[in-house]
Design a protein around this motif. Structure first.
Motif, PDB file in Angstrom:
ATOM      1  N   PRO A  17      43.734  53.331  35.067  1.00 49.62           N
ATOM      2  CA  PRO A  17      43.968  54.873  35.294  1.00 49.62           C
ATOM      3  C   PRO A  17      44.110  55.258  36.875  1.00 49.62           C
ATOM      4  O   PRO A  17      43.675  54.569  37.816  1.00 49.62           O
ATOM      5  CB  PRO A  17      42.753  55.383  34.570  1.00 49.62           C
ATOM      6  N   ASP A  18      44.394  56.267  36.983  1.00 52.66           N
ATOM      7  CA  ASP A  18      44.698  57.098  38.184  1.00 52.66           C
ATOM      8  C   ASP A  18      43.205  56.942  38.835  1.00 52.66           C
ATOM      9  O   ASP A  18      42.234  57.049  38.318  1.00 52.66           O
ATOM     10  CB  ASP A  18      44.865  58.402  38.265  1.00 52.66           C
ATOM     11  N   LYS A  19      43.327  56.783  40.412  1.00 51.05           N
ATOM     12  CA  LYS A  19      42.170  56.824  41.181  1.00 51.05           C
ATOM     13  C   LYS A  19      40.949  55.909  40.705  1.00 51.05           C
ATOM     14  O   LYS A  19      39.874  56.313  40.646  1.00 51.05           O
ATOM     15  CB  LYS A  19      41.792  58.152  41.318  1.00 51.05           C
ATOM     16  N   LEU A  28      54.505  50.039  45.105  1.00 51.73           N
ATOM     17  CA  LEU A  28      53.864  50.899  46.215  1.00 51.73           C
ATOM     18  C   LEU A  28      53.405  52.044  45.644  1.00 51.73           C
ATOM     19  O   LEU A  28      52.150  52.679  45.732  1.00 51.73           O
ATOM     20  CB  LEU A  28      54.452  51.169  47.439  1.00 51.73           C
ATOM     21  N   GLN A  29      54.159  52.853  44.548  1.00 52.65           N
ATOM     22  CA  GLN A  29      53.803  54.120  44.024  1.00 52.65           C
ATOM     23  C   GLN A  29      52.639  53.785  43.305  1.00 52.65           C
ATOM     24  O   GLN A  29      51.725  54.419  42.967  1.00 52.65           O
ATOM     25  CB  GLN A  29      55.055  54.510  43.322  1.00 52.65           C
ATOM     26  N   GLU A  30      52.863  52.654  42.364  1.00 49.71           N
ATOM     27  CA  GLU A  30      51.627  52.317  41.250  1.00 49.71           C
ATOM     28  C   GLU A  30      50.423  52.009  41.957  1.00 49.71           C
ATOM     29  O   GLU A  30      49.378  52.468  41.734  1.00 49.71           O
ATOM     30  CB  GLU A  30      52.092  51.208  40.569  1.00 49.71           C
ATOM     31  N   LEU A  44      44.767  54.165  43.443  1.00 50.75           N
ATOM     32  CA  LEU A  44      43.819  54.124  44.662  1.00 50.75           C
ATOM     33  C   LEU A  44      43.262  55.369  44.823  1.00 50.75           C
ATOM     34  O   LEU A  44      43.699  56.750  44.469  1.00 50.75           O
ATOM     35  CB  LEU A  44      44.672  53.946  45.798  1.00 50.75           C
ATOM     36  N   LYS A  45      41.858  55.373  44.858  1.00 47.75           N
ATOM     37  CA  LYS A  45      40.927  56.648  44.747  1.00 47.75           C
ATOM     38  C   LYS A  45      41.252  57.357  46.295  1.00 47.75           C
ATOM     39  O   LYS A  45      41.513  56.794  47.247  1.00 47.75           O
ATOM     40  CB  LYS A  45      39.326  56.329  45.006  1.00 47.75           C
TER      41      LYS A  45
END
Length: 248
Positions: free
Chosen positions: A128-130, A151-153, A158-159
């Motif tokens: 999941p995101d963050k 890189l976008q992924e 990343l938090k």
């Protein structure tokens, strides 16, 4: 045409109809049994110093949850576990052959509870995101089929306040290091690959991919364009290697 686009066209097996991603997975499956030895042998052990320097950029962050992308046989993840002591490190890679060797090393090091390796693609990270406090990539981003997407992924998972640390080969510009480096990479490296790993293609691909990969300011701009901030680049050993550090 930018270096980014050029490097995405560099493949190990020029006659193959497989995608770059599929070729990279096949290549690393083939050389997994000798990968660690060749890494340390051909760099005269300097790659270990480079990894330590790269991880130094995460020391003040004290990350608890880390992701190691293109983890290979888990060298960087193992070193991170010993030096940074996070709660957990997940390593992902598209080569099951490399991961298999990595799991054996992690078990032998007594780090099986701290590090888990799984088959995974940098362009479709299955978290999941963050999720992560820190993300590392050692000598892997130039193998991405789509650099921007990868890189976008990483930015996505990343938090806020987290850091990305990329360690990658680069092309030195100082005489006579540049000339020796080009000679070594172009002629000697493929021979070592043929003799030791039984794969000349893999170690011919290496110098071509390094030559085409965006470096320095160009790579920093790509990182900024994919959402990263406070991007810096530090060159090591006369420019043979570069560390890129970026924040979310």
């Amino acid at each position: 045409m930018s270096g980014k686009l050029n490097v995405e066209k560099i493949v190990p097996y020029t006659e193959s109809k497989l995608s770059k991603k599929e070729q990279i997975a096949t290549m690393f499956d083939d050389i997994a049994h000798r990968y660690d030895f060749l890494n340390h042998f051909m760099s005269l052990g300097i790659d270990i110093i480079w990894r330590k320097k790269a991880l130094g950029y995460l020391k003040s962050l004290q990350p608890k949850k880390m992701l190691d992308v293109a983890t290979g046989t888990g060298d960087f993840a193992i070193m991170a576990a010993k030096r940074l002591h996070p709660d957990h490190i997940t390593g992902i890679d598209i080569s099951e052959g490399m991961l298999s060797h990595g799991r054996e090393k992690i078990e032998k090091a007594g780090l099986a509870k701290q590090i888990s390796l799984q088959l995974g693609d940098s362009e479709t990270i299955s978290f999941p995101d963050k999720t992560f406090d820190a993300i590392t990539v050692a000598f892997g981003v130039r193998n991405f089929e789509n650099l921007h997407k990868g890189l976008q992924e990483m930015n996505r998972v990343l938090k806020p306040g987290g850091k990305l640390v990329i360690l990658e080969f680069s092309n030195p510009t100082v005489f006579p290091i540049k000339q020796f480096y080009n000679l070594y990479f172009r002629y000697i490296t493929p021979l070592f690959g043929k003799w030791i790993a039984k794969s000349q293609a893999a170690y011919s691909y290496l110098p071509e991919s390094v030559k085409a990969f965006p470096q320095g300011e160009e790579m920093c701009n790509i990182l900024k364009n994919t959402g990263f901030q406070a991007v810096t680049c530090k060159t090591l050993t006369f420019g043979i290697c570069s560390i890129y550090v970026a924040s979310y």
